[in-house]
Scaffold this motif. Structure first.
Motif, PDB file in Angstrom:
ATOM      1  N   LYS A  56      12.470   2.488  39.528  1.00  0.00           N
ATOM      2  CA  LYS A  56      12.944   1.340  38.746  1.00  0.00           C
ATOM      3  C   LYS A  56      14.442   1.127  38.944  1.00  0.00           C
ATOM      4  O   LYS A  56      14.895  -0.008  39.064  1.00  0.00           O
ATOM      5  N   VAL A  71      12.497  -1.418  42.046  1.00  0.00           N
ATOM      6  CA  VAL A  71      11.047  -1.609  42.171  1.00  0.00           C
ATOM      7  C   VAL A  71      10.520  -1.903  40.765  1.00  0.00           C
ATOM      8  O   VAL A  71      10.088  -1.018  40.033  1.00  0.00           O
ATOM      9  N   ASP A  72      10.627  -3.174  40.389  1.00  0.00           N
ATOM     10  CA  ASP A  72      10.323  -3.582  39.016  1.00  0.00           C
ATOM     11  C   ASP A  72       8.878  -3.348  38.611  1.00  0.00           C
ATOM     12  O   ASP A  72       8.577  -3.157  37.434  1.00  0.00           O
ATOM     13  N   ASN A  73       7.948  -3.367  39.563  1.00  0.00           N
ATOM     14  CA  ASN A  73       6.536  -3.198  39.232  1.00  0.00           C
ATOM     15  C   ASN A  73       6.079  -1.743  39.266  1.00  0.00           C
ATOM     16  O   ASN A  73       4.887  -1.470  39.194  1.00  0.00           O
ATOM     17  N   ALA A  74       7.003  -0.803  39.381  1.00  0.00           N
ATOM     18  CA  ALA A  74       6.637   0.616  39.435  1.00  0.00           C
ATOM     19  C   ALA A  74       5.997   1.033  38.114  1.00  0.00           C
ATOM     20  O   ALA A  74       6.408   0.590  37.042  1.00  0.00           O
ATOM     21  N   TYR A  75       4.979   1.879  38.214  1.00  0.00           N
ATOM     22  CA  TYR A  75       4.323   2.382  37.011  1.00  0.00           C
ATOM     23  C   TYR A  75       3.667   3.729  37.298  1.00  0.00           C
ATOM     24  O   TYR A  75       3.483   4.127  38.444  1.00  0.00           O
ATOM     25  N   TYR A  82       3.174   4.624  41.199  1.00  0.00           N
ATOM     26  CA  TYR A  82       2.952   3.531  42.133  1.00  0.00           C
ATOM     27  C   TYR A  82       4.127   2.558  42.094  1.00  0.00           C
ATOM     28  O   TYR A  82       4.770   2.396  41.063  1.00  0.00           O
ATOM     29  N   GLY A  83       4.362   1.903  43.196  1.00  0.00           N
ATOM     30  CA  GLY A  83       5.339   0.830  43.256  1.00  0.00           C
ATOM     31  C   GLY A  83       5.138   0.059  44.544  1.00  0.00           C
ATOM     32  O   GLY A  83       4.835   0.647  45.580  1.00  0.00           O
TER      33      GLY A  83
END
Length: 106
Positions: free
Chosen positions: A42, A46-50, A58-59
């Protein structure tokens, strides 16, 4: 932060596997490393990392414009260590200007 500095940050995180466990991950401390990796993704934008409930991080980084049809890359790695060898704190050693000769440990 330089790449080797990131690695040194990761290797000191206690992440032993538990061969008697039937959970994923096999020990809850493996989430500690996953949280560090997630935060760093983040921070890198990588704003969509989770992270999922099993500790998988994941990202997705979009392709550079004009390269969308190129081969995609994926990076995967284990976050656990073999419990037989990690029953003590890890103390990384950095040897500047290593000359390739035998390196005596301890």
């Amino acid at each position: 932060m330089r790449a080797f500095e990131r690695l040194l940050k990761y290797v000191v995180i206690h992440t032993p596997s538990d061969e008697t466990s039937n959970t994923v991950p096999s020990s809850s401390c493996q989430f500690d490393l996953a949280r560090v990796l997630l935060a760093e993704l983040k921070e890198l934008g990588v704003d969509n990392a989770y992270m999922d409930d099993k500790g998988f991080v994941y990202g997705i980084i979009p392709a550079t414009p004009g390269y969308e049809n190129r081969i995609k890359l994926g990076f995967m790695s284990h976050m656990d260590t073999v419990s037989d060898y990690c029953d003590h704190a890890v103390v990384p050693v950095v040897t500047e200007n290593y000359d390739g000769k035998d390196f005596v440990l301890g």
